[in-house]
Design a protein around this motif. Structure first.
Motif, short mmCIF file in Angstrom:
data_model
loop_
_atom_site.label_atom_id
_atom_site.label_comp_id
_atom_site.label_asym_id
_atom_site.label_seq_id
_atom_site.Cartn_x
_atom_site.Cartn_y
_atom_site.Cartn_z
N TYR A 330 21.45 15.23 -8.88
CA TYR A 330 20.63 14.66 -9.75
C TYR A 330 19.74 13.70 -9.04
CZ TYR A 330 18.87 11.21 -13.19
OH TYR A 330 18.07 10.27 -13.92
N ILE A 331 20.12 13.24 -7.91
CA ILE A 331 19.05 12.11 -7.04
C ILE A 331 18.20 13.39 -6.09
CG2 ILE A 331 19.10 10.73 -4.93
CD1 ILE A 331 21.59 9.53 -5.89
N ASP A 332 18.76 14.31 -5.90
CA ASP A 332 17.91 15.16 -5.24
C ASP A 332 16.87 15.91 -6.14
OD1 ASP A 332 19.17 14.95 -2.84
OD2 ASP A 332 20.42 16.95 -3.13
N ALA A 333 17.12 16.08 -7.41
CA ALA A 333 16.12 16.56 -8.28
C ALA A 333 15.42 15.39 -8.75
CB ALA A 333 16.88 16.92 -9.71
N ALA A 334 15.83 14.16 -9.06
CA ALA A 334 14.85 13.25 -9.41
C ALA A 334 14.07 12.55 -8.21
CB ALA A 334 15.65 12.04 -10.04
N GLY A 335 14.56 12.85 -7.01
CA GLY A 335 13.64 12.35 -6.04
C GLY A 335 13.83 10.71 -5.91
N THR A 336 14.56 10.05 -6.69
CA THR A 336 14.54 8.46 -6.45
C THR A 336 16.06 8.12 -7.12
OG1 THR A 336 13.80 6.51 -6.92
CG2 THR A 336 13.76 8.07 -8.77
N GLY A 337 16.47 6.84 -6.86
CA GLY A 337 17.97 6.44 -7.13
C GLY A 337 18.75 6.43 -6.15
N TYR A 338 19.78 5.45 -6.06
CA TYR A 338 20.91 5.33 -5.24
C TYR A 338 22.19 5.06 -5.97
CZ TYR A 338 20.30 0.20 -5.06
OH TYR A 338 20.25 -1.14 -5.37
N ILE A 339 23.38 5.03 -5.23
CA ILE A 339 24.57 4.63 -5.78
C ILE A 339 24.80 3.53 -4.80
CG2 ILE A 339 26.89 5.27 -5.82
CD1 ILE A 339 25.45 6.93 -7.79
N LYS A 340 25.75 2.33 -5.54
CA LYS A 340 25.77 1.28 -4.83
C LYS A 340 26.92 1.59 -3.82
CE LYS A 340 27.02 -3.60 -6.11
NZ LYS A 340 27.16 -4.60 -6.92
N ASP A 341 27.99 2.28 -4.43
CA ASP A 341 29.19 2.57 -3.64
C ASP A 341 29.40 4.05 -4.01
OD1 ASP A 341 31.55 2.72 -1.86
OD2 ASP A 341 32.46 1.48 -3.25
N SER A 342 28.85 4.82 -2.80
CA SER A 342 28.84 6.32 -2.94
C SER A 342 30.42 6.70 -2.80
CB SER A 342 27.95 6.97 -1.78
OG SER A 342 28.33 6.65 -0.43
N GLY A 343 31.23 6.08 -1.96
CA GLY A 343 32.67 6.40 -1.83
C GLY A 343 33.57 6.21 -3.24
N ALA A 344 32.99 5.35 -4.07
CA ALA A 344 33.71 4.94 -5.31
C ALA A 344 34.24 6.20 -6.08
CB ALA A 344 33.09 4.08 -6.06
N THR A 345 35.62 6.35 -6.52
CA THR A 345 36.01 7.30 -7.44
C THR A 345 36.45 6.77 -8.84
OG1 THR A 345 38.19 6.91 -6.68
CG2 THR A 345 36.73 8.47 -5.48
N VAL A 346 36.28 5.60 -9.02
CA VAL A 346 36.82 5.09 -10.39
C VAL A 346 35.39 4.68 -11.06
CG1 VAL A 346 37.94 3.58 -11.79
CG2 VAL A 346 38.92 4.57 -9.53
N LYS A 347 34.64 4.12 -10.77
CA LYS A 347 33.43 3.41 -11.46
C LYS A 347 32.14 3.45 -10.51
CE LYS A 347 31.71 -0.73 -13.59
NZ LYS A 347 32.13 -1.99 -13.80
N CYS A 348 31.40 4.11 -11.06
CA CYS A 348 29.73 4.24 -10.25
C CYS A 348 28.86 3.51 -10.73
CB CYS A 348 29.51 5.82 -10.54
SG CYS A 348 30.56 7.19 -9.59
N SER A 349 28.10 2.83 -9.80
CA SER A 349 27.03 2.03 -10.33
C SER A 349 25.89 2.64 -9.44
CB SER A 349 27.05 0.63 -9.66
OG SER A 349 28.35 -0.11 -10.11
N PHE A 350 24.74 3.14 -10.44
CA PHE A 350 23.63 3.79 -10.19
C PHE A 350 22.39 2.86 -10.63
CE2 PHE A 350 20.15 6.98 -11.51
CZ PHE A 350 20.15 7.45 -10.15
N CYS A 351 21.57 2.77 -9.50
CA CYS A 351 20.20 2.41 -9.53
C CYS A 351 19.18 3.38 -9.83
CB CYS A 351 19.95 1.42 -8.48
SG CYS A 351 18.24 0.51 -8.71
N PRO A 352 18.35 3.40 -10.88
CA PRO A 352 17.30 4.41 -11.06
C PRO A 352 16.50 4.60 -10.49
CG PRO A 352 17.98 3.01 -13.43
CD PRO A 352 18.43 2.49 -12.08
N ALA A 353 16.01 3.70 -9.34
CA ALA A 353 14.88 3.74 -8.28
C ALA A 353 15.41 3.23 -6.93
CB ALA A 353 13.74 2.97 -8.74
N SER A 354 15.15 4.09 -5.94
CA SER A 354 15.45 3.62 -4.60
C SER A 354 14.23 3.14 -3.90
CB SER A 354 16.37 4.58 -3.89
OG SER A 354 15.33 5.70 -3.99
#
Length: 404
Positions: A330-354
Protein backbone atom coordinates in the motif's frame (compact mmCIF):
# COMPACT_ATOMS: atom_id res chain seq x y z
CA UNK A 1 13.32 88.86 0.15
CA UNK A 2 14.70 89.38 3.67
CA UNK A 3 17.96 90.82 2.32
CA UNK A 4 16.07 93.20 0.02
CA UNK A 5 13.91 94.70 2.76
CA UNK A 6 16.68 94.88 5.34
CA UNK A 7 19.06 96.77 3.04
CA UNK A 8 16.23 99.16 2.14
CA UNK A 9 15.55 100.37 5.67
CA UNK A 10 13.45 97.64 7.32
CA UNK A 11 14.30 96.40 10.81
CA UNK A 12 16.16 93.08 11.02
CA UNK A 13 14.05 89.91 10.74
CA UNK A 14 14.28 87.88 14.00
CA UNK A 15 15.33 84.25 13.57
CA UNK A 16 12.25 82.86 15.35
CA UNK A 17 9.71 84.88 13.29
CA UNK A 18 7.85 83.72 10.20
CA UNK A 19 9.47 85.69 7.31
CA UNK A 20 6.13 86.12 5.55
CA UNK A 21 4.53 87.68 8.64
CA UNK A 22 7.60 89.89 9.13
CA UNK A 23 7.34 91.09 5.52
CA UNK A 24 3.66 91.98 5.94
CA UNK A 25 4.52 93.94 9.07
CA UNK A 26 7.30 95.85 7.27
CA UNK A 27 5.07 96.98 4.40
CA UNK A 28 2.18 97.82 6.74
CA UNK A 29 -0.16 95.03 5.59
CA UNK A 30 -0.34 93.26 8.95
CA UNK A 31 -3.09 94.29 11.43
CA UNK A 32 -1.92 97.12 13.68
CA UNK A 33 1.25 97.86 11.67
CA UNK A 34 2.31 100.70 9.40
CA UNK A 35 5.11 101.14 6.88
CA UNK A 36 7.95 103.55 7.63
CA UNK A 37 8.32 104.44 3.95
CA UNK A 38 6.61 104.09 0.58
CA UNK A 39 7.97 100.77 -0.69
CA UNK A 40 6.61 101.40 -4.16
CA UNK A 41 8.96 104.36 -4.45
CA UNK A 42 11.72 102.32 -2.80
CA UNK A 43 11.32 99.66 -5.50
CA UNK A 44 11.40 102.18 -8.34
CA UNK A 45 14.67 103.61 -7.01
CA UNK A 46 16.31 100.24 -6.34
CA UNK A 47 18.98 98.57 -8.45
CA UNK A 48 16.78 95.44 -8.66
CA UNK A 49 14.15 97.47 -10.51
CA UNK A 50 16.77 98.84 -12.90
CA UNK A 51 18.08 95.33 -13.59
CA UNK A 52 14.55 94.08 -14.27
CA UNK A 53 13.83 96.93 -16.69
CA UNK A 54 17.10 96.28 -18.49
CA UNK A 55 16.22 92.60 -18.84
CA UNK A 56 12.79 93.42 -20.25
CA UNK A 57 14.27 95.88 -22.76
CA UNK A 58 16.78 93.28 -23.91
CA UNK A 59 14.04 90.68 -24.35
CA UNK A 60 11.92 93.15 -26.30
CA UNK A 61 14.76 93.96 -28.69
CA UNK A 62 16.53 90.63 -29.06
CA UNK A 63 13.92 87.89 -28.77
CA UNK A 64 11.84 89.19 -31.68
CA UNK A 65 14.90 88.78 -33.92
CA UNK A 66 14.92 85.04 -33.38
CA UNK A 67 12.81 82.68 -35.47
CA UNK A 68 9.91 81.04 -33.70
CA UNK A 69 11.32 77.71 -34.84
CA UNK A 70 14.18 78.14 -32.40
CA UNK A 71 11.86 77.99 -29.41
CA UNK A 72 10.85 74.77 -27.72
CA UNK A 73 7.12 75.21 -27.64
CA UNK A 74 6.25 72.48 -25.16
CA UNK A 75 3.24 72.25 -22.89
CA UNK A 76 5.45 72.51 -19.81
CA UNK A 77 8.48 74.59 -18.97
CA UNK A 78 10.62 71.56 -18.04
CA UNK A 79 11.11 68.02 -19.29
CA UNK A 80 9.02 65.10 -18.06
CA UNK A 81 12.06 63.52 -16.37
CA UNK A 82 12.79 66.76 -14.53
CA UNK A 83 9.14 67.00 -13.40
CA UNK A 84 9.08 63.37 -12.27
CA UNK A 85 12.28 63.76 -10.22
CA UNK A 86 11.12 66.83 -8.31
CA UNK A 87 7.52 65.72 -7.79
CA UNK A 88 8.77 62.39 -6.43
CA UNK A 89 11.24 64.17 -4.15
CA UNK A 90 8.45 66.46 -2.90
CA UNK A 91 6.18 63.50 -2.18
CA UNK A 92 8.94 61.69 -0.24
CA UNK A 93 9.36 64.85 1.84
CA UNK A 94 5.62 65.07 2.37
CA UNK A 95 5.43 61.49 3.66
CA UNK A 96 8.41 62.11 5.95
CA UNK A 97 7.08 65.38 7.38
CA UNK A 98 3.50 64.13 7.92
CA UNK A 99 4.07 60.47 8.82
CA UNK A 100 0.62 59.71 10.25
CA UNK A 101 -0.21 57.54 7.23
CA UNK A 102 3.07 55.61 7.51
CA UNK A 103 2.73 55.15 11.27
CA UNK A 104 -0.82 53.84 10.92
CA UNK A 105 0.30 51.33 8.28
CA UNK A 106 3.26 50.21 10.40
CA UNK A 107 1.13 49.80 13.53
CA UNK A 108 -1.54 47.86 11.62
CA UNK A 109 1.11 45.52 10.22
CA UNK A 110 2.92 45.14 13.53
CA UNK A 111 -0.10 44.13 15.60
CA UNK A 112 -1.90 42.06 12.96
CA UNK A 113 1.14 39.99 11.93
CA UNK A 114 2.27 39.48 15.54
CA UNK A 115 -1.25 38.29 16.36
CA UNK A 116 -1.30 35.90 13.39
CA UNK A 117 2.25 34.70 14.04
CA UNK A 118 1.68 33.86 17.68
CA UNK A 119 -1.74 32.36 16.97
CA UNK A 120 0.17 29.65 15.05
CA UNK A 121 3.25 29.81 17.28
CA UNK A 122 5.80 27.09 16.46
CA UNK A 123 3.42 25.06 14.32
CA UNK A 124 4.76 21.52 14.10
CA UNK A 125 4.93 19.10 11.17
CA UNK A 126 1.94 17.00 12.14
CA UNK A 127 -0.99 16.93 9.74
CA UNK A 128 -2.78 19.49 11.88
CA UNK A 129 0.40 21.55 12.13
CA UNK A 130 0.73 21.67 8.35
CA UNK A 131 -2.91 22.74 8.09
CA UNK A 132 -2.18 25.48 10.61
CA UNK A 133 0.81 26.70 8.63
CA UNK A 134 -1.31 26.84 5.49
CA UNK A 135 -4.01 28.74 7.37
CA UNK A 136 -1.40 31.19 8.69
CA UNK A 137 -0.37 32.05 5.12
CA UNK A 138 -4.05 32.49 4.29
CA UNK A 139 -4.49 34.81 7.30
CA UNK A 140 -1.38 36.82 6.39
CA UNK A 141 -3.30 38.33 3.48
CA UNK A 142 -6.21 39.71 5.53
CA UNK A 143 -4.37 43.01 6.06
CA UNK A 144 -5.11 43.77 2.40
CA UNK A 145 -8.41 45.59 3.00
CA UNK A 146 -7.40 47.84 5.92
CA UNK A 147 -4.11 48.69 4.19
CA UNK A 148 -5.99 49.75 1.05
CA UNK A 149 -8.48 51.79 3.10
CA UNK A 150 -5.59 53.64 4.78
CA UNK A 151 -4.09 54.70 1.46
CA UNK A 152 -7.18 55.85 -0.43
CA UNK A 153 -7.87 59.14 1.47
CA UNK A 154 -4.20 60.10 1.15
CA UNK A 155 -4.25 59.58 -2.60
CA UNK A 156 -7.57 61.38 -3.07
CA UNK A 157 -6.39 64.49 -1.20
CA UNK A 158 -3.17 64.64 -3.25
CA UNK A 159 -5.02 64.12 -6.52
CA UNK A 160 -7.61 66.80 -5.72
CA UNK A 161 -4.85 69.27 -4.92
CA UNK A 162 -3.04 68.46 -8.16
CA UNK A 163 -6.14 68.75 -10.32
CA UNK A 164 -7.17 72.03 -8.68
CA UNK A 165 -3.75 73.71 -8.57
CA UNK A 166 -0.85 72.17 -10.49
CA UNK A 167 -2.72 70.90 -13.55
CA UNK A 168 -4.49 74.18 -14.48
CA UNK A 169 -1.28 76.16 -13.94
CA UNK A 170 0.73 73.69 -16.05
CA UNK A 171 3.20 73.17 -13.20
CA UNK A 172 3.80 69.52 -14.08
CA UNK A 173 2.28 66.73 -16.14
CA UNK A 174 -0.27 64.17 -15.00
CA UNK A 175 2.29 61.51 -15.91
CA UNK A 176 4.73 62.92 -13.37
CA UNK A 177 1.94 62.99 -10.79
CA UNK A 178 0.76 59.39 -11.20
CA UNK A 179 4.27 57.94 -11.57
CA UNK A 180 5.44 59.72 -8.43
CA UNK A 181 2.48 58.30 -6.51
CA UNK A 182 3.44 54.80 -7.64
CA UNK A 183 7.17 55.28 -7.04
CA UNK A 184 6.94 56.65 -3.50
CA UNK A 185 4.63 53.85 -2.34
CA UNK A 186 6.99 51.06 -3.42
CA UNK A 187 9.93 51.60 -1.00
CA UNK A 188 7.62 52.33 1.93
CA UNK A 189 5.56 49.20 1.24
CA UNK A 190 8.79 47.24 0.89
CA UNK A 191 9.86 48.46 4.33
CA UNK A 192 6.47 47.69 5.89
CA UNK A 193 6.53 44.27 4.23
CA UNK A 194 9.88 43.56 5.89
CA UNK A 195 8.33 44.44 9.24
CA UNK A 196 5.39 42.13 8.52
CA UNK A 197 7.73 39.30 7.51
CA UNK A 198 9.71 39.57 10.77
CA UNK A 199 6.57 39.58 12.91
CA UNK A 200 5.09 36.59 11.07
CA UNK A 201 7.84 34.28 9.81
CA UNK A 202 9.73 33.69 13.06
CA UNK A 203 6.76 33.05 15.41
CA UNK A 204 5.22 30.55 12.96
CA UNK A 205 8.72 29.04 12.72
CA UNK A 206 8.91 28.13 9.05
CA UNK A 207 12.66 27.97 9.51
CA UNK A 208 12.28 24.75 11.53
CA UNK A 209 11.09 22.93 8.39
CA UNK A 210 14.43 23.32 6.61
CA UNK A 211 16.74 20.32 6.73
CA UNK A 212 19.95 22.10 5.74
CA UNK A 213 21.41 25.56 6.29
CA UNK A 214 21.33 26.44 2.59
CA UNK A 215 17.63 25.56 2.47
CA UNK A 216 17.04 27.73 5.52
CA UNK A 217 18.64 30.78 3.90
CA UNK A 218 16.90 30.30 0.56
CA UNK A 219 13.50 29.71 2.13
CA UNK A 220 13.76 32.67 4.47
CA UNK A 221 14.91 34.98 1.69
CA UNK A 222 12.18 33.87 -0.71
CA UNK A 223 9.40 34.18 1.86
CA UNK A 224 10.74 37.66 2.65
CA UNK A 225 10.52 38.51 -1.06
CA UNK A 226 6.95 37.22 -1.15
CA UNK A 227 5.94 39.23 1.94
CA UNK A 228 7.41 42.48 0.66
CA UNK A 229 5.89 41.86 -2.78
CA UNK A 230 2.49 41.36 -1.15
CA UNK A 231 2.58 44.83 0.41
CA UNK A 232 3.75 46.37 -2.86
CA UNK A 233 0.92 44.49 -4.59
CA UNK A 234 -1.57 45.87 -2.06
CA UNK A 235 -0.44 49.43 -2.77
CA UNK A 236 -0.58 48.92 -6.54
CA UNK A 237 -4.06 47.39 -6.28
CA UNK A 238 -5.24 50.40 -4.26
CA UNK A 239 -3.94 52.73 -6.97
CA UNK A 240 -5.59 50.63 -9.67
CA UNK A 241 -8.97 50.79 -7.94
CA UNK A 242 -8.85 54.52 -7.17
CA UNK A 243 -7.27 55.75 -10.43
CA UNK A 244 -10.59 56.27 -12.19
CA UNK A 245 -12.84 56.85 -9.16
CA UNK A 246 -14.04 60.18 -7.80
CA UNK A 247 -14.43 59.17 -4.16
CA UNK A 248 -12.44 56.86 -1.91
CA UNK A 249 -15.48 54.82 -0.85
CA UNK A 250 -16.14 53.59 -4.40
CA UNK A 251 -12.53 52.53 -4.80
CA UNK A 252 -12.67 50.76 -1.44
CA UNK A 253 -15.73 48.77 -2.49
CA UNK A 254 -14.04 47.69 -5.73
CA UNK A 255 -10.86 46.65 -3.88
CA UNK A 256 -12.88 44.68 -1.30
CA UNK A 257 -14.78 42.82 -4.02
CA UNK A 258 -11.62 41.90 -5.91
CA UNK A 259 -9.92 40.78 -2.69
CA UNK A 260 -12.85 38.57 -1.64
CA UNK A 261 -12.92 36.92 -5.08
CA UNK A 262 -9.16 36.36 -5.01
CA UNK A 263 -9.24 34.95 -1.48
CA UNK A 264 -12.25 32.70 -2.08
CA UNK A 265 -10.71 30.97 -5.08
CA UNK A 266 -7.03 30.83 -4.04
CA UNK A 267 -7.22 27.08 -3.31
CA UNK A 268 -7.23 27.10 0.50
CA UNK A 269 -10.92 26.93 1.37
CA UNK A 270 -11.67 24.78 -1.70
CA UNK A 271 -8.95 22.99 -3.63
CA UNK A 272 -9.05 23.43 -7.43
CA UNK A 273 -9.95 19.76 -7.90
CA UNK A 274 -13.14 20.30 -5.89
CA UNK A 275 -14.20 23.53 -7.60
CA UNK A 276 -17.02 23.55 -10.16
CA UNK A 277 -15.57 23.40 -13.64
CA UNK A 278 -16.70 26.91 -14.58
CA UNK A 279 -15.02 28.51 -11.55
CA UNK A 280 -11.61 26.91 -11.97
CA UNK A 281 -10.56 29.86 -14.10
CA UNK A 282 -10.86 32.03 -10.97
CA UNK A 283 -8.28 29.83 -9.27
CA UNK A 284 -5.89 30.44 -12.16
CA UNK A 285 -6.39 34.23 -12.37
CA UNK A 286 -6.38 34.92 -8.62
CA UNK A 287 -3.08 36.59 -7.64
CA UNK A 288 -3.37 35.10 -4.15
CA UNK A 289 -3.20 31.61 -5.69
CA UNK A 290 0.44 32.22 -6.59
CA UNK A 291 1.26 34.06 -3.38
CA UNK A 292 -0.13 31.37 -1.06
CA UNK A 293 1.21 28.52 -3.20
CA UNK A 294 4.67 30.11 -3.26
CA UNK A 295 4.88 30.91 0.47
CA UNK A 296 3.39 27.59 1.60
CA UNK A 297 5.55 25.39 -0.63
CA UNK A 298 8.67 27.38 0.25
CA UNK A 299 7.90 27.17 3.94
CA UNK A 300 7.13 23.47 4.43
CA UNK A 301 8.44 21.43 1.47
CA UNK A 302 11.00 18.61 1.64
CA UNK A 303 10.47 17.76 5.31
CA UNK A 304 9.23 14.71 7.20
CA UNK A 305 5.70 14.58 8.58
CA UNK A 306 5.47 13.64 12.24
CA UNK A 307 1.88 12.62 12.97
CA UNK A 308 0.44 13.32 16.41
CA UNK A 309 -0.87 10.33 18.37
CA UNK A 310 -4.49 11.04 17.47
CA UNK A 311 -3.65 11.28 13.74
CA UNK A 312 -2.42 7.69 13.40
CA UNK A 313 -4.79 5.17 11.85
CA UNK A 314 -4.78 2.00 13.97
CA UNK A 315 -5.60 -1.55 12.77
CA UNK A 316 -4.59 -5.16 13.24
CA UNK A 317 -2.25 -6.76 10.64
CA UNK A 318 -2.88 -10.09 8.94
CA UNK A 319 -1.89 -13.18 10.88
CA UNK A 320 1.75 -14.07 10.33
CA UNK A 321 2.78 -10.60 9.15
CA UNK A 322 4.11 -7.60 10.99
CA UNK A 323 2.86 -4.07 10.29
CA UNK A 324 5.69 -3.22 7.90
CA UNK A 325 5.10 -6.29 5.74
CA UNK A 326 1.34 -5.84 5.80
CA UNK A 327 1.43 -2.19 4.61
CA UNK A 328 4.43 -2.39 2.26
CA UNK A 329 2.42 -2.77 -0.97
CA UNK A 330 0.00 0.00 0.00
CA UNK A 331 2.76 2.45 0.89
CA UNK A 332 4.57 1.70 -2.37
CA UNK A 333 1.38 2.29 -4.36
CA UNK A 334 0.40 5.44 -2.48
CA UNK A 335 3.93 6.84 -2.44
CA UNK A 336 3.52 8.26 1.04
CA UNK A 337 2.76 7.26 4.62
CA UNK A 338 4.74 5.41 7.27
CA UNK A 339 4.28 2.87 10.07
CA UNK A 340 5.09 4.04 13.58
CA UNK A 341 6.44 0.58 14.53
CA UNK A 342 6.94 -1.59 11.47
CA UNK A 343 7.84 -4.63 13.58
CA UNK A 344 4.59 -4.64 15.59
CA UNK A 345 2.31 -7.66 15.06
CA UNK A 346 -0.71 -6.80 17.24
CA UNK A 347 -1.56 -3.15 16.65
CA UNK A 348 -0.38 -1.07 13.70
CA UNK A 349 -0.24 2.75 13.77
CA UNK A 350 -0.19 4.25 10.28
CA UNK A 351 0.38 7.92 9.39
CA UNK A 352 -1.22 8.78 6.02
CA UNK A 353 1.67 11.05 5.02
CA UNK A 354 5.40 10.70 5.43
CA UNK A 355 6.53 13.84 3.59
CA UNK A 356 5.32 17.42 3.54
CA UNK A 357 5.45 17.18 -0.25
CA UNK A 358 2.54 14.73 -0.09
CA UNK A 359 0.55 17.31 1.88
CA UNK A 360 1.43 19.98 -0.68
CA UNK A 361 0.22 17.69 -3.44
CA UNK A 362 -3.14 17.33 -1.69
CA UNK A 363 -3.60 21.13 -1.80
CA UNK A 364 -2.29 21.46 -5.39
CA UNK A 365 0.99 23.10 -4.37
CA UNK A 366 4.48 22.31 -5.60
CA UNK A 367 7.88 23.34 -4.28
CA UNK A 368 9.40 23.37 -7.77
CA UNK A 369 7.01 26.19 -8.75
CA UNK A 370 8.15 28.57 -6.01
CA UNK A 371 10.18 30.95 -8.20
CA UNK A 372 7.67 30.71 -11.01
CA UNK A 373 4.95 31.75 -8.58
CA UNK A 374 7.04 34.70 -7.41
CA UNK A 375 7.56 35.82 -11.01
CA UNK A 376 3.84 35.57 -11.78
CA UNK A 377 3.01 37.54 -8.64
CA UNK A 378 5.39 40.30 -9.76
CA UNK A 379 3.59 40.34 -13.12
CA UNK A 380 0.35 41.19 -11.28
CA UNK A 381 2.11 44.15 -9.68
CA UNK A 382 3.34 45.36 -13.08
CA UNK A 383 -0.15 44.95 -14.53
CA UNK A 384 -1.64 47.03 -11.70
CA UNK A 385 0.88 49.81 -12.32
CA UNK A 386 0.28 50.00 -16.06
CA UNK A 387 -3.49 49.73 -15.61
CA UNK A 388 -3.43 52.52 -13.00
CA UNK A 389 -1.71 54.88 -15.44
CA UNK A 390 -4.08 53.94 -18.25
CA UNK A 391 -7.25 54.31 -16.16
CA UNK A 392 -6.16 57.68 -14.81
CA UNK A 393 -5.53 58.89 -18.35
CA UNK A 394 -8.84 57.47 -19.53
CA UNK A 395 -11.03 58.84 -16.74
CA UNK A 396 -9.27 61.90 -15.31
CA UNK A 397 -7.09 63.54 -17.98
CA UNK A 398 -8.78 66.17 -20.20
CA UNK A 399 -8.55 65.08 -23.82
CA UNK A 400 -7.59 67.43 -26.62
CA UNK A 401 -10.01 67.89 -29.44
CA UNK A 402 -8.95 66.92 -32.94
CA UNK A 403 -7.03 69.71 -34.66
CA UNK A 404 -6.31 71.66 -31.49
Amino acid sequence: MIDYFEKNGAHQCPKDVNPAEWMLEVIGAAPGSHADQDYHEVWKASKECKATQAELEWMEKELVKKSQDNFERGEFASSLLFQYFFVTKRLFQQYWRTPSYLWSKAILTLFSQIFIGFTFFKADRSLQGLQNQMLSVFMFTVVFNPTVQQYLPTYISQRDLYEARERPSKTFSWIAFILSQITVEIPWNFTIGTLGFSCYYYPVSFYRNASFANQLHERGALIWLFCTAFYVFTGSMAQLCVASQEVAQSAGHIASLLFVLSLSFCGVMVTPNNMPGFWKFMYRVSPLTYFIDGVLSTGIANSKVECSDYEFVTFTPRSGQNCGEYMALYIDAAGTGYIKDSGATVKCSFCPASSTNAFLKMVSSNYSHRWRNYGIFLCYICFNIFASVFLYWLARVPKRKAGS
